[in-house]
Structure formats: C-alpha cells, structure tokens
Design an enzyme around this catalytic site. Structure first.
Site, PDB file in Angstrom:
ATOM      1  N   ASP A   1     -24.030  20.252  13.080  1.00 38.76           N
ATOM      2  CA  ASP A   1     -24.601  19.763  11.822  1.00 38.76           C
ATOM      3  C   ASP A   1     -25.969  20.388  11.551  1.00 38.76           C
ATOM      4  O   ASP A   1     -26.497  20.272  10.448  1.00 38.76           O
ATOM      5  CB  ASP A   1     -24.757  18.233  11.879  1.00 38.76           C
ATOM      6  CG  ASP A   1     -23.649  17.510  11.130  1.00 38.76           C
ATOM      7  OD1 ASP A   1     -23.042  18.135  10.230  1.00 38.76           O
ATOM      8  OD2 ASP A   1     -23.407  16.331  11.420  1.00 38.76           O
TER       9      ASP A   1
ATOM     10  N   LYS B   1     -12.186  16.637   8.385  1.00 38.72           N
ATOM     11  CA  LYS B   1     -12.766  17.590   9.340  1.00 38.72           C
ATOM     12  C   LYS B   1     -11.765  17.925  10.439  1.00 38.72           C
ATOM     13  O   LYS B   1     -11.632  19.086  10.832  1.00 38.72           O
ATOM     14  CB  LYS B   1     -14.062  17.002   9.932  1.00 38.72           C
ATOM     15  CG  LYS B   1     -15.185  16.945   8.905  1.00 38.72           C
ATOM     16  CD  LYS B   1     -16.389  16.135   9.341  1.00 38.72           C
ATOM     17  CE  LYS B   1     -17.389  16.046   8.180  1.00 38.72           C
ATOM     18  NZ  LYS B   1     -18.565  15.223   8.471  1.00 38.72           N
TER      19      LYS B   1
ATOM     20  N   GLN C   1     -20.633  11.390  13.160  1.00 35.79           N
ATOM     21  CA  GLN C   1     -20.485  11.030  11.752  1.00 35.79           C
ATOM     22  C   GLN C   1     -21.473   9.918  11.404  1.00 35.79           C
ATOM     23  O   GLN C   1     -21.509   8.875  12.060  1.00 35.79           O
ATOM     24  CB  GLN C   1     -19.035  10.572  11.481  1.00 35.79           C
ATOM     25  CG  GLN C   1     -18.743  10.288  10.027  1.00 35.79           C
ATOM     26  CD  GLN C   1     -18.852  11.528   9.134  1.00 35.79           C
ATOM     27  OE1 GLN C   1     -18.367  12.597   9.480  1.00 35.79           O
ATOM     28  NE2 GLN C   1     -19.522  11.385   7.996  1.00 35.79           N
TER      29      GLN C   1
END
Ligand code: NDP
Length: 317
Positions: A120, A53, A97
């Site tokens: 997200d 990422k 994460q």
C-alpha cells in the site's frame, strides 16, 4: 468541445496484462509472488474490496491468501498476524484492509508491516523513499493517477498541477509524484482561500476531496486535464438532481439505476466540467480500476526489489 474521456478501465486492463506477463516470466524462473490480505471482522464494503483484490490476484497469477481475524481482535493479535507474514518468504506483499475496528491502534499495525512488503506504500519508510526519489513502494491510487496521465500522453513537466485534498493516502503522495515528474505543484485543502481561483490556474487538476460534484466549471480552466479521484455514494435524490438534472447532463442509464438501487457512485467533479475540461476521468471507470491494477504491480515490484532483481518498467503508452 466536450472533454476527452480518459478510459481508466482500459488502462487498468493493459497494466494487469503486463503484470500477468511478468508473473508468467517469474514463474518460469521458479518464483511466484505472493500477496496476503488481512481483513478484520465483517465490514461489507471492505469485504467487497478484498474480494476484488483476491480475484485480480488470481487473474494475474499471483499467489494470494486472506487472513480474517475476528472483529474482536486486539492490536496484539494483529501484530502477531503481521509478524508471521513478515517472516514468511513466500509472501511479498501484505495489505491490511482499512478501516480497522476501534479497539485496534491502526498506526501501530501499519508501522509493523515490513516496508519491503508494504504494497500500500503507507509505511513512513516508503513515504521517505518517495519523497527522496529512491526506489520503493508507491501508494496504489496515486501511482494509478500517474499512469492515467502518462498513458494518455498528458504533458506533466513544467505544467501547473493543483491538487485538492492533502490526505496521506491520496493528496500528498500524488503531489510528490507530480513534483518528481517536474510539475509545479500546489496542494489545496479545506482552509485554502479562494479555492476556485487557485484551481483555475491548473493545467492538471486533481480532485481528491470526498465531496460529490464539488468541483464545478467555476474551478476549471478551459482545456485543463481533470482527474477525479473521488468516490462518493449518493443516496439523496436532491443531490442526484443537482448533479444529473441539468439538460446536458441527463443520463438515463444512471437515473434508472439510481431509481432501482437507491444510490449511485459519483466523483468529486460535477458532470458539467466535461463541457470545459480538455480531458477528464469518469466515475466510475476512471481512477478506481487503477487502484487494484497498481496493487498487482506493487506486489510484483516488491517481489523483485526483495530479490534484488530488476523492477519491471510499466510501458508509458
Ligand atoms: P480524506 O477525507 O482523508 O481527505 C479529504 C481532503 O479533502 C482533506 O485534505 C480535506 O481538507 C479536503 N477537503 C475536504 N473538504 C474540502 C473543501 N470543501 N474544500 C477544500 N478541500 C476540502 O479523503 P481521501 O484522500 O482518503 O479520499 C478522497 C476521495 O477519494 C474520497 O472520495 C475517497 O472515497 C476517494 N478515494 C478513491 C480511491 C480510488 O480508488 N478511486 C482510493 C482512495 C480514496 P483538510 O485536510 O483541510 O480536512
């Protein structure tokens, strides 16, 4: 006729180029969207994902930073990290994460992320915006599935879409996106009766289960589009044999790599489905690459939504 293979890597590359062009335009106007990734402790798989990422962020020209609280961090410690990121104006996207260590209350942490920075798309505010068709941040993997369908010219409106899997991360948001795009949607799960029969109704079949090769040709109507979201690491030689031992599905490259590495990445869809489906995403190289591409897109979208400017449309072809 074997299925048309939908090249997710190529589509992801195109989206990343479009995002990079948008970032360049924003930079010329003095704005550089910023993504903060929070990685707690040392989970090797999470470290690999986060590296990917951060690398992608740098490639498209975003500002990116990593926050790495120790494995022993408490819920209060992480709330302090999130609070700081929520307040910083140069940060447009915050990604925590998962999984978080067991002592941390993951739901509390995800709820603490400012919905405007929730790249997200997991915050209930964004879930609500999606289900009421208002502009918001859409979870990356489901948004990537839609990009594959749209850019591959697969018709969606009026089509019968069957989704196997009802997780908050994949199954439910994919269902909502397909419904918003006027498909007739059915969501299946572990308690669904006669699963193969239900799946055989699908013009578009989405597998988001987490079971290597579960979707065999019995589940697929000839000509259907099959999107394989599953990412399963196979280490058992018997499972490998079941998937790739058939005469038609022999894959020398994969056999070599399985022998050398002792594992291989496979989807939820059995390779034999390529003989029945009209179109199919491979694993690897299908949905996977779209997840990071859509994270890049979401960071730019968050930056634009927060600043009240026009959100870039992704080209549909
Ligand atoms: P979850 O484990 O959260 O959900 C799995 C779903 O599949 C559940 O709804 C479950 O039903 C259903 N299910 C499990 N077994 C069966 C069965 N035998 N018959 C019918 N339904 C079944 O997984 P995720 O949604 O998080 O992930 C799904 C897959 O997608 C995984 O392989 C994951 O690695 C992959 N993934 C890939 C991503 C990518 O970037 N390509 C991103 C995210 C996930 P029930 O609810 O009844 O338990």
């Amino acid at each position: 006729m074997p299925a048309r293979i939908l090249d997710g890597s190529k589509i992801a590359h195109d989206i990343r180029s479009e995002v990079a062009a948008e970032v360049k335009t924003m930079a010329a106007a003095g704005v550089r969207p910023g993504l903060a990734v929070v990685l707690v402790g040392h989970n090797p798989a999470s470290e690999v994902y986060v590296r990917g990422k951060v690398k992608a962020s740098n490639e498209v020209g975003l500002h990116s930073e990593q926050h790495t609280p120790p494995e022993t961090a408490t819920t209060a410690d992480l709330l302090a990290v999130i609070d700081n990121l929520n307040r910083r104006d140069e940060i447009d996207g915050i990604l925590v994460q998962l999984p978080l260590p067991p002592q941390v209350d993951s739901k509390t942490i995800l709820m603490a992320v400012d919905p405007a920075k929730d790249v997200d798309g997991f915050h209930p505010v964004n879930v609500g915006l999606l289900s009421t068709q208002r502009p918001g941040l859409v979870p990356c993997t489901p948004a990537g599935v839609m990009q594959i369908l749209e850019r591959s010219n697969i018709p969606i409106a009026g089509q019968e879409a069957i989704i196997v899997g009802r997780s908050d991360i994949v199954g439910k948001p994919v269902a909502m996106l397909l419904l918003n795009a006027n498909a007739t949607v059915t969501v299946c799960h572990s308690k669904t009766r006669d699963l193969p029969e239900v799946c055989r109704r699908a013009d578009i079949l989405i597998a988001a289960i987490g079971r290597a090769g579960m979707i065999t040709h019995h589940f697929v109507k000839p000509g259907a589009t099959v999107i394989d979201v599953g990412m399963n690491k196979v280490t058992d030689a018997a499972v490998f044999q079941r998937l790739f031992g058939g005469r038609l599905y022999k894959n020398a490259k994969r056999e070599d790599s399985f022998r050398t590495k002792g594992s291989t990445l496979v989807g939820d869809v059995h390779p034999e489905v390529a003989e029945v489906a009209g179109a199919l995403t491979p694993v690897p190289g299908g949905v996977g690459p779209l997840t990071i591409a859509m994270l890049m897109y979401n960071t730019v979208k968050a930056a634009k939504l927060r600043r009240g400017s026009r959100v870039p449309e992704l080209t549909s072809k």
